[in-house]
Motif scaffolding. Structure first.
Motif, PDB file in Angstrom:
ATOM      1  N   PHE A 310      -5.471 -13.622  64.480  1.00 22.04           N
ATOM      2  CA  PHE A 310      -6.858 -14.074  64.624  1.00 22.04           C
ATOM      3  C   PHE A 310      -7.766 -12.877  64.823  1.00 22.04           C
ATOM      4  O   PHE A 310      -7.337 -11.791  65.236  1.00 22.04           O
ATOM      5  CB  PHE A 310      -7.020 -15.100  65.749  1.00 22.04           C
ATOM      6  N   ASP A 311      -9.027 -13.086  64.501  1.00 19.16           N
ATOM      7  CA  ASP A 311     -10.025 -12.023  64.500  1.00 19.16           C
ATOM      8  C   ASP A 311     -11.388 -12.688  64.621  1.00 19.16           C
ATOM      9  O   ASP A 311     -11.883 -13.280  63.669  1.00 19.16           O
ATOM     10  CB  ASP A 311      -9.908 -11.236  63.189  1.00 19.16           C
ATOM     11  N   TYR A 312     -11.998 -12.642  65.817  1.00 21.91           N
ATOM     12  CA  TYR A 312     -13.280 -13.314  65.974  1.00 21.91           C
ATOM     13  C   TYR A 312     -14.075 -12.691  67.106  1.00 21.91           C
ATOM     14  O   TYR A 312     -13.554 -11.929  67.916  1.00 21.91           O
ATOM     15  CB  TYR A 312     -13.085 -14.820  66.212  1.00 21.91           C
ATOM     16  N   GLY A 313     -15.346 -13.034  67.136  1.00 28.28           N
ATOM     17  CA  GLY A 313     -16.229 -12.589  68.202  1.00 28.28           C
ATOM     18  C   GLY A 313     -17.042 -13.747  68.718  1.00 28.28           C
ATOM     19  O   GLY A 313     -17.283 -14.730  68.005  1.00 28.28           O
ATOM     20  N   VAL A 314     -17.470 -13.656  69.957  1.00 25.46           N
ATOM     21  CA  VAL A 314     -18.235 -14.727  70.611  1.00 25.46           C
ATOM     22  C   VAL A 314     -19.357 -14.106  71.432  1.00 25.46           C
ATOM     23  O   VAL A 314     -19.163 -13.066  72.072  1.00 25.46           O
ATOM     24  CB  VAL A 314     -17.316 -15.581  71.515  1.00 25.46           C
ATOM     25  N   SER A 315     -20.506 -14.749  71.403  1.00 28.34           N
ATOM     26  CA  SER A 315     -21.618 -14.379  72.283  1.00 28.34           C
ATOM     27  C   SER A 315     -21.820 -15.464  73.321  1.00 28.34           C
ATOM     28  O   SER A 315     -21.992 -16.632  72.972  1.00 28.34           O
ATOM     29  CB  SER A 315     -22.904 -14.200  71.476  1.00 28.34           C
ATOM     30  N   LEU A 316     -21.739 -15.075  74.589  1.00 26.91           N
ATOM     31  CA  LEU A 316     -22.074 -15.974  75.691  1.00 26.91           C
ATOM     32  C   LEU A 316     -23.511 -15.650  76.071  1.00 26.91           C
ATOM     33  O   LEU A 316     -23.783 -14.708  76.810  1.00 26.91           O
ATOM     34  CB  LEU A 316     -21.116 -15.750  76.865  1.00 26.91           C
ATOM     35  N   ASP A 317     -24.423 -16.432  75.510  1.00 26.48           N
ATOM     36  CA  ASP A 317     -25.831 -16.046  75.572  1.00 26.48           C
ATOM     37  C   ASP A 317     -26.454 -16.182  76.956  1.00 26.48           C
ATOM     38  O   ASP A 317     -27.448 -15.544  77.244  1.00 26.48           O
ATOM     39  CB  ASP A 317     -26.635 -16.870  74.563  1.00 26.48           C
ATOM     40  N   GLU A 318     -25.900 -17.029  77.794  1.00 25.76           N
ATOM     41  CA  GLU A 318     -26.504 -17.197  79.116  1.00 25.76           C
ATOM     42  C   GLU A 318     -25.458 -17.613  80.137  1.00 25.76           C
ATOM     43  O   GLU A 318     -24.935 -18.713  80.080  1.00 25.76           O
ATOM     44  CB  GLU A 318     -27.626 -18.243  79.055  1.00 25.76           C
ATOM     45  N   LEU A 319     -25.157 -16.686  81.039  1.00 31.19           N
ATOM     46  CA  LEU A 319     -24.167 -16.937  82.080  1.00 31.19           C
ATOM     47  C   LEU A 319     -24.815 -17.312  83.412  1.00 31.19           C
ATOM     48  O   LEU A 319     -24.122 -17.437  84.421  1.00 31.19           O
ATOM     49  CB  LEU A 319     -23.284 -15.700  82.264  1.00 31.19           C
ATOM     50  N   ALA A 320     -26.118 -17.486  83.415  1.00 30.92           N
ATOM     51  CA  ALA A 320     -26.797 -17.828  84.663  1.00 30.92           C
ATOM     52  C   ALA A 320     -26.307 -19.171  85.203  1.00 30.92           C
ATOM     53  O   ALA A 320     -26.117 -19.319  86.420  1.00 30.92           O
ATOM     54  CB  ALA A 320     -28.310 -17.859  84.452  1.00 30.92           C
ATOM     55  N   ARG A 321     -26.120 -20.167  84.325  1.00 28.38           N
ATOM     56  CA  ARG A 321     -25.701 -21.489  84.820  1.00 28.38           C
ATOM     57  C   ARG A 321     -24.374 -21.428  85.555  1.00 28.38           C
ATOM     58  O   ARG A 321     -24.275 -21.891  86.696  1.00 28.38           O
ATOM     59  CB  ARG A 321     -25.628 -22.497  83.673  1.00 28.38           C
ATOM     60  N   PRO A 322     -23.282 -20.863  84.943  1.00 28.44           N
ATOM     61  CA  PRO A 322     -22.040 -20.819  85.713  1.00 28.44           C
ATOM     62  C   PRO A 322     -22.138 -19.979  86.968  1.00 28.44           C
ATOM     63  O   PRO A 322     -21.512 -20.305  87.985  1.00 28.44           O
ATOM     64  CB  PRO A 322     -21.027 -20.242  84.715  1.00 28.44           C
ATOM     65  N   LEU A 323     -22.931 -18.918  86.960  1.00 32.05           N
ATOM     66  CA  LEU A 323     -23.065 -18.104  88.161  1.00 32.05           C
ATOM     67  C   LEU A 323     -23.796 -18.878  89.262  1.00 32.05           C
ATOM     68  O   LEU A 323     -23.428 -18.807  90.437  1.00 32.05           O
ATOM     69  CB  LEU A 323     -23.793 -16.803  87.848  1.00 32.05           C
ATOM     70  N   ARG A 324     -24.818 -19.631  88.878  1.00 33.43           N
ATOM     71  CA  ARG A 324     -25.500 -20.475  89.872  1.00 33.43           C
ATOM     72  C   ARG A 324     -24.540 -21.516  90.438  1.00 33.43           C
ATOM     73  O   ARG A 324     -24.522 -21.780  91.651  1.00 33.43           O
ATOM     74  CB  ARG A 324     -26.708 -21.165  89.242  1.00 33.43           C
ATOM     75  N   THR A 325     -23.751 -22.125  89.553  1.00 39.83           N
ATOM     76  CA  THR A 325     -22.787 -23.126  89.996  1.00 39.83           C
ATOM     77  C   THR A 325     -21.818 -22.543  91.010  1.00 39.83           C
ATOM     78  O   THR A 325     -21.393 -23.219  91.954  1.00 39.83           O
ATOM     79  CB  THR A 325     -22.013 -23.692  88.794  1.00 39.83           C
ATOM     80  N   LEU A 326     -21.483 -21.258  90.851  1.00 37.38           N
ATOM     81  CA  LEU A 326     -20.530 -20.593  91.730  1.00 37.38           C
ATOM     82  C   LEU A 326     -21.200 -19.947  92.938  1.00 37.38           C
ATOM     83  O   LEU A 326     -20.567 -19.172  93.650  1.00 37.38           O
ATOM     84  CB  LEU A 326     -19.735 -19.559  90.933  1.00 37.38           C
ATOM     85  N   GLY A 327     -22.485 -20.229  93.155  1.00 41.82           N
ATOM     86  CA  GLY A 327     -23.128 -19.812  94.396  1.00 41.82           C
ATOM     87  C   GLY A 327     -24.101 -18.668  94.306  1.00 41.82           C
ATOM     88  O   GLY A 327     -24.744 -18.327  95.309  1.00 41.82           O
ATOM     89  N   VAL A 328     -24.230 -18.030  93.139  1.00 38.49           N
ATOM     90  CA  VAL A 328     -25.185 -16.928  92.996  1.00 38.49           C
ATOM     91  C   VAL A 328     -26.503 -17.533  92.521  1.00 38.49           C
ATOM     92  O   VAL A 328     -26.739 -17.696  91.319  1.00 38.49           O
ATOM     93  CB  VAL A 328     -24.670 -15.869  92.003  1.00 38.49           C
ATOM     94  N   THR A 329     -27.359 -17.897  93.450  1.00 37.63           N
ATOM     95  CA  THR A 329     -28.598 -18.613  93.120  1.00 37.63           C
ATOM     96  C   THR A 329     -29.851 -17.775  93.377  1.00 37.63           C
ATOM     97  O   THR A 329     -30.758 -17.729  92.544  1.00 37.63           O
ATOM     98  CB  THR A 329     -28.687 -19.913  93.931  1.00 37.63           C
ATOM     99  N   ASP A 330     -29.911 -17.105  94.532  1.00 37.46           N
ATOM    100  CA  ASP A 330     -31.140 -16.409  94.904  1.00 37.46           C
ATOM    101  C   ASP A 330     -31.508 -15.310  93.917  1.00 37.46           C
ATOM    102  O   ASP A 330     -32.700 -15.054  93.677  1.00 37.46           O
ATOM    103  CB  ASP A 330     -31.001 -15.798  96.301  1.00 37.46           C
ATOM    104  N   ALA A 331     -30.522 -14.655  93.342  1.00 33.31           N
ATOM    105  CA  ALA A 331     -30.790 -13.526  92.447  1.00 33.31           C
ATOM    106  C   ALA A 331     -31.626 -13.928  91.239  1.00 33.31           C
ATOM    107  O   ALA A 331     -32.354 -13.108  90.671  1.00 33.31           O
ATOM    108  CB  ALA A 331     -29.479 -12.904  91.968  1.00 33.31           C
ATOM    109  N   PHE A 332     -31.546 -15.214  90.839  1.00 30.85           N
ATOM    110  CA  PHE A 332     -32.280 -15.699  89.671  1.00 30.85           C
ATOM    111  C   PHE A 332     -33.627 -16.327  90.046  1.00 30.85           C
ATOM    112  O   PHE A 332     -34.340 -16.795  89.167  1.00 30.85           O
ATOM    113  CB  PHE A 332     -31.430 -16.732  88.923  1.00 30.85           C
ATOM    114  N   ASP A 333     -33.944 -16.328  91.303  1.00 28.63           N
ATOM    115  CA  ASP A 333     -35.170 -16.965  91.794  1.00 28.63           C
ATOM    116  C   ASP A 333     -36.171 -15.876  92.171  1.00 28.63           C
ATOM    117  O   ASP A 333     -35.950 -15.101  93.106  1.00 28.63           O
ATOM    118  CB  ASP A 333     -34.845 -17.836  93.010  1.00 28.63           C
TER     119      ASP A 333
END
Length: 417
Positions: A310-333
């Protein structure tokens, strides 16, 4: 967002070596900072740190991998995200830093800097066994005022250079993209990905590049076309490699797994969900994923590997949602974020994203990733059993260097790029 096929870039990457720092062609002014000790010999990371890293890997992968669309390949680099967040945490204060440290598993800023710095330096090597390179950089809007101290710390611990640049210049995106290409063997780095917004103040980057050769190559004479069964019941044709060798395997709850070593100690683990269990469903359970990536014990067996290329690439365009879900909230506010060690001006995280690419063939594996954090202002035992791992339906994989997961992904369709 999917990338186009990586084959042409991969050919170049096989011959290219990632280089540290910024070339003379890059139109940005480097800030002199720190003593740049990242190339110095490092202590081995502690067992407590490696446990925290494993916990971070399982929790973040459980949030990120299942976000891929149904039937689409997924790819994520926990190591690249951890490095980016560790550096970002060193520029934060108060509850903003505390939330980031909680996700990273660090009790205080000093221990995080020391442990993560040792881990970062211990990762890197280049030689006959292959190449593993990590790097960090910060790009500062010359229109914004910054304090010097954070750049000294990041240089001392991670060898991360800081560059002042005119974010309004049309040349700026290509300047950053060229640095990323340099650090990822040419696999990643497009100027369009680094166009700043009107309020952009800082861009923090971490890169990861891995090139490993199997300890024993797959015999090309055994590579043949075969059917790969997709989740919807249809099939595609894939090029299957075959090799039988002694390996540790895991017969877990809902999956089986086995690993193939690269020269020098890194390995690639293939995780096949049981019939009726989807890779995304398995990945969504942090405990099950941790059991597959960090098993308490394995059984040594003679394993018949049948692995699609296999040979592929992926862009994760926005990781803010999972980081907020895991408790990192203030940094984005913008009202709560505290990055006062970095600047007198109010700053907050506007986005966290990651690009990654990976490819395997008979000789080995090449993978690269970068994470971009944007800030705005305002000795083996004899085999006991025989085991077959036929990866002819969707599966997971992980590229590991010791206890560090460099890449973890889902192959839903090996014929898709």
């Amino acid at each position: 967002m999917k990338r186009n096929r990586w084959a042409a870039l991969l050919c170049a990457a096989l011959c290219a070596m990632p280089l540290s720092g910024c070339s003379d062609a890059l139109a940005a002014a480097r800030i002199e900072a720190g003593t740049h000790t990242a190339d110095a010999a490092a202590e081995e990371p502690s067992e407590a740190f490696l446990r925290s890293l494993a916990d971070f890997t399982a929790k973040t992968a459980a949030e990120i991998l299942p976000e891929a669309g149904e039937g689409e390949n997924a790819l994520y680099s926990p190591a690249s995200l951890y490095l980016a967040l560790a550096m970002t945490a060193d520029t934060a204060a108060g509850e903003t830093q505390a939330q980031m440290r909680a996700l990273l598993g660090a009790k205080d800023a000093d221990s995080l800097r020391a442990e993560a710095g040792n881990w970062y330096r211990s990762l890197c090597y280049d030689g006959e066994k292959g190449t593993l390179a990590a790097a960090g950089s910060l790009w500062l809007n010359e229109a914004v005022s910054f304090r010097q101290e954070p750049f000294d710390r990041l240089a001392d611990s991670y060898g991360a250079y800081a560059y002042r640049a005119d974010f309004s210049s049309p040349d700026y995106p290509e300047t950053v993209a060229a640095w990323v290409r340099e650090e990822t063997g040419g696999l990643l780095g497009e100027a369009a990905d680094f166009k700043p917004g009107p309020d952009s103040a800082l861009l923090l980057l971490s890169t990861l590049y891995f090139k490993g050769m199997w300890s024993e190559p797959f015999p090309e004479s055994l590579t043949a076309d075969g059917e790969f069964f997709l989740a919807d019941g249809s099939t595609v044709t894939a090029r299957f490699m075959r090799r039988e060798t002694g390996s540790g395997y895991i017969n877990g709850e809902g999956f089986t797994a086995a690993s193939l070593p690269f020269r020098g100690g890194a390995e690639m683990r293939f995780i096949l969900p049981d019939e009726g269990v989807s890779p995304a469903g398995l990945a969504a359970d942090p405990e099950t994923l941790a059991a597959a990536l960090f098993p308490e014990e394995t059984v040594y067996a003679q394993v018949d590997f049948r692995v699609p290329q296999f040979d592929y690439g992926v862009s994760l365009d926005e990781l803010a949602r999972p980081l907020r879900t895991l408790g990192v909230t203030d940094a984005f506010d913008g009202a709560l974020a505290e990055f006062s060690p970095l600047s007198e001006e109010p700053l907050f995280l506007s986005s966290v994203r990651q690009d990654a690419a990976i490819s395997i063939d008979e000789e080995g594996c090449v993978g690269a990733a970068y994470t971009a954090v944007s800030m705005n202002t305002g000795a083996a035992m004899p085999p006991e059993e025989n085991f077959t791992l036929d990866l002819n339906r969707p599966f997971l994989f992980a590229v590991m260097e010791g206890e560090t997961v460099l890449f973890v992904g889902i192959v839903e369709n090996p014929a898709e790029s």
